[in-house]
Design a protein around this motif. Sequence first.
Motif, mmCIF file in Angstrom:
data_model
loop_
_atom_site.group_PDB
_atom_site.id
_atom_site.type_symbol
_atom_site.label_atom_id
_atom_site.label_comp_id
_atom_site.label_asym_id
_atom_site.label_seq_id
_atom_site.Cartn_x
_atom_site.Cartn_y
_atom_site.Cartn_z
ATOM 1 N N ALA A 113 0.672 -1.529 -0.463
ATOM 2 C CA ALA A 113 -0.134 -0.062 0.215
ATOM 3 C C ALA A 113 0.897 1.171 -0.140
ATOM 4 O O ALA A 113 0.813 2.219 -0.922
ATOM 5 C CB ALA A 113 -1.212 0.385 1.281
ATOM 6 N N ASN A 114 1.765 1.248 1.429
ATOM 7 C CA ASN A 114 3.056 2.273 0.666
ATOM 8 C C ASN A 114 3.493 2.892 -0.754
ATOM 9 O O ASN A 114 3.670 4.108 -0.966
ATOM 10 C CB ASN A 114 3.677 2.264 2.182
ATOM 11 C CG ASN A 114 2.909 2.625 3.254
ATOM 12 O OD1 ASN A 114 1.967 3.307 2.932
ATOM 13 N ND2 ASN A 114 3.904 2.013 4.319
ATOM 14 N N ALA A 115 3.668 1.451 -0.988
ATOM 15 C CA ALA A 115 4.794 1.045 -2.527
ATOM 16 C C ALA A 115 3.702 1.712 -3.756
ATOM 17 O O ALA A 115 4.306 2.898 -4.783
ATOM 18 C CB ALA A 115 5.397 0.291 -2.976
ATOM 19 N N THR A 116 2.341 1.500 -3.598
ATOM 20 C CA THR A 116 1.521 1.972 -4.659
ATOM 21 C C THR A 116 1.101 3.674 -4.407
ATOM 22 O O THR A 116 0.622 4.364 -5.577
ATOM 23 C CB THR A 116 0.084 1.310 -4.849
ATOM 24 O OG1 THR A 116 -0.135 1.155 -3.102
ATOM 25 C CG2 THR A 116 0.698 -0.179 -4.972
ATOM 26 N N ASN A 117 0.892 3.858 -2.769
ATOM 27 C CA ASN A 117 0.726 4.763 -2.686
ATOM 28 C C ASN A 117 1.631 6.261 -2.914
ATOM 29 O O ASN A 117 1.347 7.650 -3.244
ATOM 30 C CB ASN A 117 0.174 5.645 -0.781
ATOM 31 C CG ASN A 117 -1.123 4.826 -1.079
ATOM 32 O OD1 ASN A 117 -2.015 4.437 -2.139
ATOM 33 N ND2 ASN A 117 -0.794 4.170 0.042
ATOM 34 N N TYR A 118 2.842 5.737 -2.949
ATOM 35 C CA TYR A 118 3.616 7.255 -2.495
ATOM 36 C C TYR A 118 4.455 7.034 -4.001
ATOM 37 O O TYR A 118 6.539 6.949 -3.862
ATOM 38 C CB TYR A 118 5.004 6.798 -1.757
ATOM 39 C CG TYR A 118 3.809 7.396 -0.640
ATOM 40 C CD1 TYR A 118 3.964 8.640 0.506
ATOM 41 C CD2 TYR A 118 3.568 6.529 0.625
ATOM 42 C CE1 TYR A 118 3.159 9.095 1.110
ATOM 43 C CE2 TYR A 118 3.462 7.037 1.322
ATOM 44 C CZ TYR A 118 2.823 7.833 1.838
ATOM 45 O OH TYR A 118 2.362 8.096 3.142
#
Length: 407
Positions: A197-202
């Motif tokens: 989720a962090n990888a796709t959001n940022y």
Amino acid sequence: MTFAQGPLLWALVVVALVAVGAVLRARRTNIGLRRQNAELHQQRDVLQRQRDELHVAYAGLTHQHSAELAEVRKDAEEETKAVLKAAVRTLQGLADEQQVVIETAQRKYGDDPGILADLMAIDHANSQFGRRAQGIAVLCGGWLGRRETVASVFDVARSAQGRIRQFDRVRVNGQVNFSVVSRAVEPVAVVLAELLANATNYSAPGAPVEINIQAVPTGVCLIVDDAGLGMGQEEKDRAAALLAPQAAISVSSLGIPPQFGFAVSGLLAARYGFKVSVDSVSPYGGVRAVVLLPDELLTGDVPSPPPVAAEHHDADVAALHRRQAPASPTPLFPPVAQSATAPQPIGPATTSGGLPKRRRKSPVSVVPSAEPGPVRSNEETASRLGAFQRGTRSGRDTTTMEGPEFQ
């Protein structure tokens, strides 16, 4: 004695008397000053003792205030966590009930690919809701549900992929002949989902995110690479502190809106005995997150294969993605091409019921292919649409239990 000597003698006598008087006055003055000086020293000593006593009293009051304030904050934190935990338990129960309704509807209307795609979208949203509820429960001291069976490392990675909003941007590469022990399946899937989720959001919209599965001498690594802007040193230090917590993490310290990802990952990693780090740079200039699963959390047992083949995973994701977003983004880096000399599976391609057999002889990519797929019948499309949803569920089927005695 002459007349001249008489006045001089009297003058000397007067001077002597004046000098003696001055000496006596000076002596008295000196004695008085010494007495005053002694009194002042005594007063200074008394004031210093009073100052020291006040300092000790102030330190005691400060310590008492800090202790009482810490106790009040601890009580408030525990009460807040207890309220959140109770509320989240209710929400998790509702999410489980909703999941049962969705699965029933999928079995009932699974022959219609349009309805099945809509139900899969609802199931995907429900899985994201469940992941957030699980994270809050972990921060509040709750425990995750427990599986009764092992799951392959690939299935755990695919389960994590299915729990994030932009699942279609994730590509799973590599395969190992290991499975994750039952008690660690759900924690690893939750942590990997938070990292995804962090990888796709940022990272830039449309930029793919890779999960590379690699066997190492001490276990298995799940490596998440994104093409985002990376992290500064201060962000890395804060992430390292959350991923290796030395004390209980306060919910109120996670900001507004709260950033749960690293805090949840750190608590689960410490609780179940694996490691998470985000201090490396990915080959694409973003962040590389690494989940190291030690040998203690791995087993050579092979889980029971699901009824749908894993090699149809790409088609399932592509079909669902086309249903949700007609225009697919251009990948930042293309998927790895399969070798033309790759070994071909031996044996019948379908089961007795007509479903494709599951094979995992080569790495599986879940990035939708840009090439148009073959035209399929409604029944075949519906079957393939359900493969991704059933595959991700194979890594997250749990029996909800609370308390460390079940872990």
